[in-house]
Structure formats: structure tokens, C-alpha cells
Design a protein around this motif. Structure first.
Motif: not given
Length: 151
Positions: A57-63
Motif C-alpha cells: 500500500a505504501h509503494r502503490r499509493g504512498g500510504a
């Protein structure tokens, strides 16, 4: 420092954590004492564990993730990883993902007999449920551990 380096999250992948390492598997084994020291170092240096879905989620959307995040995983579901490694992580509030060979739960690592002449006990479903209750994740690592590159 580049954004890619500043944004990197280490993934620590283990196979066996054992207080009685066996010679044919030393390359893939960390002693319980060494593992506990590694967890102590991570805690002393401000690391927090995150799981793989959080990393994705962090890598895909910056979570957002904690500043010093680390992912810890275990392949194969060896019983000693549940009994030796899990308490060492839990002492520091850490969690991990255990990739289990679902068709061999409560049995042994039969695939290692031909490769290395050894086998290890695999954790049971009860062990896996206990890990999940303690905040760890259990995921699939196939049913029988075939050599996927050879299929």
C-alpha cells in the motif's frame, strides 16, 4: 540521498531459527541467540515491523509507514520459528509473516530429504493460529513445497 533510498524498507527473510543448527542447513539457519540479538538491535535502533500488505500500500499509493520500517518473513513454516523466533520478536513488539507449506502442517519438511538428507518438524495448525493471535500473519507457501522453477 535519493527518494528511492530514503523510501526503502528492508525485508528480512529467514528460513530456520534453531538452538540446534544442523550442518546440512547451516546456510539457511540463524541460532536463537543470534536472532534475539538481531531483534534487540532493530528495537534499539528504532525499527518497527510492518507487514507486506502495508508495504505494498505504501509503494502503490504512498500510504504512510513508520520512519524506520522493516518487514520480517519466514519461509517453510518450521516449528522452531514459532517456538524460538516468535517470542524473541514479541519481546520487542515485532511481528512477522510466516509462509507455511499448507499440505504438510504438523508433519515434516519432506522436500529436504532428497536435497540435503535432513528434515525438520513443520508447525501445526494450532501453532499457526497461536501466531496469528499474537499478531503475526500466516500465508501460503504452496501445499507441498515443489521446486517452482522446475515445474
Amino acid at each position: 540521498m535519493s527518494a528511492a533510498v530514503a523510501d526503502s524498507v528492508p525485508i528480512l527473510m529467514y528460513h530456520q531459527v534453531s538452538d540446534a543448527p544442523r550442518a546440512p542447513f547451516l546456510k539457511y539457519t540463524v541460532t536463537g541467540r543470534a536472532f534475539a540479538a538481531q531483534m534487540k538491535w532493530l528495537a534499539a535502533n528504532g525499527y518497527s515491523t510492518i507487514d507486506l500488505p502495508t508495504l505494498l500500500a505504501h509503494r502503490r499509493g504512498g500510504a504512510p509507514t513508520p520512519k524506520r520500517s522493516v518487514v520480517i518473513t519466514f519461509d517453510d513454516g518450521f516449528r522452531e520459528c514459532a517456538s524460538v523466533a516468535a517470542p524473541a520478536m514479541e519481546a520487542h513488539g515485532f511481528s512477522a509473516t510466516f509462509f507455511l507449506v499448507a499440505g504438510l502442517m504438523g508433519d515434516s519438511s519432506r522436500w529436504l530429504v532428497a536435497e540435503r538428507g535432513i528434515e525438520f518438524p513443520i508447525m501445526s495448525w494450532d501453532d499457526a493460529r497461536q501466531l496469528e493471535r499474537a499478531g503475526h500473519r500466516c500465508e501460503s507457501h504452496s501445499m507441498t513445497h515443489p521446486r517452482l522453477a522446475e515445474l
